[in-house]
Design an enzyme around this catalytic site. Structure first.
Site, mmCIF file in Angstrom:
data_model
loop_
_atom_site.group_PDB
_atom_site.id
_atom_site.type_symbol
_atom_site.label_atom_id
_atom_site.label_comp_id
_atom_site.label_asym_id
_atom_site.label_seq_id
_atom_site.Cartn_x
_atom_site.Cartn_y
_atom_site.Cartn_z
ATOM 1 N N LYS A 117 37.217 50.231 50.580
ATOM 2 C CA LYS A 117 37.198 49.008 49.986
ATOM 3 C C LYS A 117 38.178 47.884 50.643
ATOM 4 O O LYS A 117 38.971 48.300 51.311
ATOM 5 C CB LYS A 117 37.436 49.134 48.433
ATOM 6 N N TYR A 148 26.310 47.870 42.332
ATOM 7 C CA TYR A 148 26.977 47.939 41.016
ATOM 8 C C TYR A 148 26.017 47.687 39.769
ATOM 9 O O TYR A 148 26.641 47.519 38.811
ATOM 10 C CB TYR A 148 28.229 47.369 41.121
ATOM 11 N N GLU A 176 22.044 53.314 48.180
ATOM 12 C CA GLU A 176 23.109 52.527 48.660
ATOM 13 C C GLU A 176 22.906 52.472 50.099
ATOM 14 O O GLU A 176 23.154 51.602 50.539
ATOM 15 C CB GLU A 176 24.161 53.375 48.026
ATOM 16 N N ASN A 220 40.617 50.452 43.761
ATOM 17 C CA ASN A 220 41.027 51.898 43.977
ATOM 18 C C ASN A 220 40.251 52.517 45.334
ATOM 19 O O ASN A 220 40.031 53.675 45.552
ATOM 20 C CB ASN A 220 40.247 52.817 42.803
ATOM 21 N N HIS A 240 35.157 54.181 47.717
ATOM 22 C CA HIS A 240 33.728 54.128 47.198
ATOM 23 C C HIS A 240 32.934 55.560 47.666
ATOM 24 O O HIS A 240 32.760 55.272 48.867
ATOM 25 C CB HIS A 240 32.880 52.990 47.117
HETATM 26 P P1 IDP Z 1 33.282 55.199 40.801
HETATM 27 O O1 IDP Z 1 33.754 54.175 41.929
HETATM 28 O O2 IDP Z 1 34.386 56.441 40.625
HETATM 29 O O3 IDP Z 1 31.964 55.969 40.807
HETATM 30 P P2 IDP Z 1 32.409 53.759 38.453
HETATM 31 O O4 IDP Z 1 32.799 54.210 37.091
HETATM 32 O O5 IDP Z 1 31.044 53.929 39.024
HETATM 33 O O6 IDP Z 1 33.536 54.605 39.377
HETATM 34 O O7 IDP Z 1 33.044 52.376 38.581
HETATM 35 C C1 IDP Z 1 32.645 51.743 39.780
HETATM 36 C C2 IDP Z 1 33.946 50.796 40.112
HETATM 37 O O8 IDP Z 1 34.111 49.860 39.175
HETATM 38 C C3 IDP Z 1 35.168 51.639 40.237
HETATM 39 O O9 IDP Z 1 35.357 52.272 41.615
HETATM 40 C C4 IDP Z 1 36.514 50.642 40.105
HETATM 41 O O10 IDP Z 1 36.647 49.726 41.278
HETATM 42 C C5 IDP Z 1 35.673 49.798 38.843
HETATM 43 N N1 IDP Z 1 35.909 50.119 37.490
HETATM 44 C C6 IDP Z 1 35.529 51.054 36.980
HETATM 45 N N2 IDP Z 1 35.865 50.919 35.719
HETATM 46 C C7 IDP Z 1 36.377 49.928 35.594
HETATM 47 C C8 IDP Z 1 37.555 49.174 34.467
HETATM 48 O O11 IDP Z 1 37.541 49.752 33.503
HETATM 49 N N3 IDP Z 1 38.231 48.053 34.905
HETATM 50 C C9 IDP Z 1 38.294 47.681 36.224
HETATM 51 N N4 IDP Z 1 37.501 48.158 37.222
HETATM 52 C C10 IDP Z 1 36.787 49.198 36.952
#
Ligand code: IDP
Ligand code: MG
Length: 134
Positions: A10, A50, A127, A113, A116
């Site tokens: 990312k 997303y 994807e 984070n 991905h």
């Molecule tokens: P994942 O990346 O572990 O699959 P997902 O729940 O699919 O997690 O969420 C996609 C991305 O959205 C996450 O990697 C993170 O960057 C962001 N994200 C998820 N939940 C939150 C939140 O509550 N606040 C801000 N960003 C979030």
């Protein structure tokens, strides 16, 4: 049998100079890089990737973030690569991610984070089509 998964370093991690370390984690396990490209994510690609999060409070910020700078887009191949990559990445919130995982070692905040990875073989197929058009 080998499986393909979509993985992305990312924008925060690219900006911090972590590309090599992160790719190393995946290669160390034996996963094979099948496609690799540095570039921007378009807003259309971000929205498609997303789609499941559309309407959630963090959605707009997520789209802004993932399109904010270059990412590394990859297709990785190996036995159960989807599950293996998710395990290597660690929990979505880096503060919950175990030490030794990529997010646990390199991340601190949920909305940046580091990495991905597709969450299922079906997501991986979708994807890979979004980002590599196949
Ligand atoms: P994942 O990346 O572990 O699959 P997902 O729940 O699919 O997690 O969420 C996609 C991305 O959205 C996450 O990697 C993170 O960057 C962001 N994200 C998820 N939940 C939150 C939140 O509550 N606040 C801000 N960003 C979030
Ligand atoms: Mg997800």
């Amino acid at each position: 049998m080998d499986q393909r998964t979509y993985v992305m370093v990312k924008p925060d991690a690219v900006a911090r100079g972590l590309i090599a370390q992160i790719i190393q984690r995946f290669e160390d396990t034996g996963l094979v890089i099948e496609r690799l490209e540095l570039g921007m994510v378009t807003r259309d690609q971000a929205a498609a990737n997303y789609a499941e999060h559309e309407g959630k409070p963090f959605y707009e910020g997520l789209i802004d973030y993932i399109t904010s700078g270059p990412v590394v887009k990859m297709v990785l191949r190996g036995p159960e690569s989807v599950m293996v990559v998710r395990k290597l990445m660690g929990a979505t919130n880096p503060r919950d991610a175990a030490p030794g995982t990529i997010r646990g070692d390199y991340g601190l905040v949920l909305d940046a984070n580091v990495v991905h990875g597709s969450d299922s073989p079906e997501s991986a197929k979708r994807e890979i089509a979004i980002f590599f058009g196949e």
